[in-house]
Design a protein around this motif. Structure first.
Motif, mmCIF file in Angstrom:
data_model
loop_
_atom_site.group_PDB
_atom_site.id
_atom_site.type_symbol
_atom_site.label_atom_id
_atom_site.label_comp_id
_atom_site.label_asym_id
_atom_site.label_seq_id
_atom_site.Cartn_x
_atom_site.Cartn_y
_atom_site.Cartn_z
ATOM 1 N N TRP A 163 1.028 -1.159 -0.122
ATOM 2 C CA TRP A 163 -0.181 -0.182 -0.543
ATOM 3 C C TRP A 163 0.693 1.292 -0.049
ATOM 4 C CZ3 TRP A 163 1.179 2.777 4.070
ATOM 5 C CH2 TRP A 163 1.600 2.747 5.291
ATOM 6 N N SER A 196 0.824 5.411 0.790
ATOM 7 C CA SER A 196 -0.414 6.925 0.912
ATOM 8 C C SER A 196 0.519 7.863 0.524
ATOM 9 C CB SER A 196 -0.273 6.152 2.999
ATOM 10 O OG SER A 196 -1.211 7.687 3.606
ATOM 11 N N VAL A 225 -4.900 6.837 0.536
ATOM 12 C CA VAL A 225 -4.449 5.239 0.703
ATOM 13 C C VAL A 225 -5.012 4.931 -0.699
ATOM 14 C CG1 VAL A 225 -4.027 3.486 2.012
ATOM 15 C CG2 VAL A 225 -4.625 6.008 3.147
ATOM 16 N N TYR A 251 -4.150 1.139 -2.716
ATOM 17 C CA TYR A 251 -3.206 -0.635 -2.880
ATOM 18 C C TYR A 251 -4.294 -1.422 -3.969
ATOM 19 C CZ TYR A 251 -6.913 -1.947 0.875
ATOM 20 O OH TYR A 251 -8.131 -2.522 1.253
ATOM 21 N N ARG A 252 -3.695 -2.011 -4.344
ATOM 22 C CA ARG A 252 -4.151 -2.645 -5.590
ATOM 23 C C ARG A 252 -5.055 -4.516 -4.492
ATOM 24 N NH1 ARG A 252 -2.715 -6.806 -8.585
ATOM 25 N NH2 ARG A 252 -3.209 -7.144 -11.125
ATOM 26 N N ASN A 253 -6.240 -4.097 -4.956
ATOM 27 C CA ASN A 253 -7.078 -5.626 -4.901
ATOM 28 C C ASN A 253 -6.484 -6.999 -5.483
ATOM 29 O OD1 ASN A 253 -8.682 -4.685 -2.105
ATOM 30 N ND2 ASN A 253 -9.940 -3.709 -4.322
ATOM 31 N N HIS A 299 4.855 3.958 2.938
ATOM 32 C CA HIS A 299 4.405 2.647 2.157
ATOM 33 C C HIS A 299 4.427 1.583 3.166
ATOM 34 C CE1 HIS A 299 9.142 1.239 0.532
ATOM 35 N NE2 HIS A 299 8.520 1.212 1.677
ATOM 36 N N LEU A 314 0.546 -4.970 2.752
ATOM 37 C CA LEU A 314 -0.447 -5.231 2.759
ATOM 38 C C LEU A 314 -0.457 -6.905 3.379
ATOM 39 C CD1 LEU A 314 -2.377 -5.096 -0.832
ATOM 40 C CD2 LEU A 314 -2.619 -3.922 1.452
ATOM 41 N N ASN A 350 -5.799 -8.023 3.311
ATOM 42 C CA ASN A 350 -5.781 -7.680 1.707
ATOM 43 C C ASN A 350 -5.978 -6.589 2.704
ATOM 44 O OD1 ASN A 350 -4.254 -7.567 -0.905
ATOM 45 N ND2 ASN A 350 -6.560 -6.750 -1.218
ATOM 46 N N THR A 351 -5.995 -5.908 4.020
ATOM 47 C CA THR A 351 -5.630 -4.318 4.382
ATOM 48 C C THR A 351 -4.330 -3.951 4.251
ATOM 49 O OG1 THR A 351 -5.979 -5.338 6.168
ATOM 50 C CG2 THR A 351 -7.812 -5.111 5.187
ATOM 51 N N PRO A 352 -4.304 -2.578 4.930
ATOM 52 C CA PRO A 352 -2.812 -1.904 4.968
ATOM 53 C C PRO A 352 -1.957 -2.511 6.386
ATOM 54 C CG PRO A 352 -3.911 -0.578 3.753
ATOM 55 C CD PRO A 352 -4.919 -1.775 4.051
#
Length: 311
Positions: free
Chosen positions: A75, A77, A94, A96-98, A159, A162, A167-169
């Motif tokens: 992630w 920011s 913020v 990020y890629r899913n 940065h 994840l 899949n969260t910061p």
């Protein structure tokens, strides 16, 4: 002839490297979406760049924050801190890629060093928030309406990894460039300065460690060894006792300084807690206090005995 050829090849490689390096400047970057930004900064850490258009009449600013070298498990920011320098209290964008390839971009108000960067509103309006990811580069776009006609702001960029399960910061690193990626930015002139906060905190951590190592790790054990092994020699009496007291007292004074430095570091790092380290420190400090108290009692008794007032 071979020498000339080698010189030509070397010059060509050097020129290519220089051109490649200059191409990394933010002023040479062309956005694929045909967006144009009048100002930009090459941020000094974490492969980051900031582009913006500032409307001085409305204190509105359109930004594009670029972060290169980003993997799909990271992630990124960029944030503004309206109240102080540093991450705590900052208002962050913020992205990020899913796992399905889509890009999530959102706002987060950072309350502590261990914040999970959960989605929340900022203290000022944000519109047109979006992000793109291509060729290991993440770009965050947004329009900010800064309060109080702000023209100089404290910025923070970051940065981190994840979480593999959610899949969260997750927490970013707390050393090196990750604690140096902050500074001030003049939106009118484009001048920026990197804040020395991270270096100061690192220096204080080193001082804290050295003071405690010298006090509890060196002087206090030496004092105990002197009392244990030198007192058996009559020729060392009473010198061993004074050496013992000097080592123990010096250790305690230096240890108190190290303890106070640790307290100050803790107050400057809200949200960061090292429970085991704190518990060990409290135990050592209490034992050291008891030891010094015992030494004081022994010294008093020794003085009375030496004066013939105690048998």
């Amino acid at each position: 002839m071979d020498g000339m050829l080698k010189l030509f090849v070397s010059s060509f490689i050097l020129m290519s490297m220089l051109l490649t390096s200059s191409a990394q400047s933010c002023s040479r970057y062309a956005f694929s979406s045909n967006r144009v930004f009048s100002s930009c900064n090459d941020l000094p850490y974490l492969n980051s760049f900031l582009h913006w258009n500032f409307n001085s009449s409305s204190s509105g600013v359109q930004i594009a924050y670029r972060h290169t070298g980003v993997t799909s498990s990271m992630w990124v920011s960029w944030a503004i801190n309206l109240d102080s320098k540093g991450m705590v209290g900052s208002q962050a964008l913020v992205a990020y890629r899913n796992p399905d390839g889509t890009i999530k971009a959102y706002t987060s108000s950072v309350d502590s060093y261990r914040t999970p960067l959960s989605e929340s509103n900022l203290s000022f309006p944000v519109s047109d928030l979006s992000a793109t990811y291509s060729n290991s580069e993440m770009i965050i776009y947004a329009t900010l309406e800064l309060p109080n006609n702000s023209t100089t702001v404290n910025q923070v960029w970051q940065h981190g990894p994840l979480s593999a399960t959610t899949n969260t910061p997750g927490p970013h690193a707390f050393s090196g460039p990750n604690v140096q990626s902050m500074g001030t930015l003049d939106l009118l002139s484009g001048r920026s300065a990197t804040a020395p906060v991270g270096n100061s905190r690192t220096r204080n951590r080193n001082i804290h460690g050295v003071l405690n190592a010298v006090s509890w790790g060196i002087l206090m054990p030496i004092g105990a060894i002197i009392a244990r092994y030198m007192r058996v020699f009559k020729s060392a009496d009473p010198a061993w006792f004074y050496l013992h007291v000097t080592c123990q007292s010096s250790a305690y004074i230096i240890g108190v300084a190290g303890w106070a430095t640790g307290i100050k570091l803790g107050s400057e790092s809200s949200g960061v807690q090292y429970t085991a380290h704190r518990a060990i420190g409290i135990v050592l400090f209490c034992l050291g206090t008891l030891q010094v108290y015992a030494n004081g009692t022994h010294v008093f008794r020794f003085i009375l005995a030496d004066c013939g007032m105690l048998t």
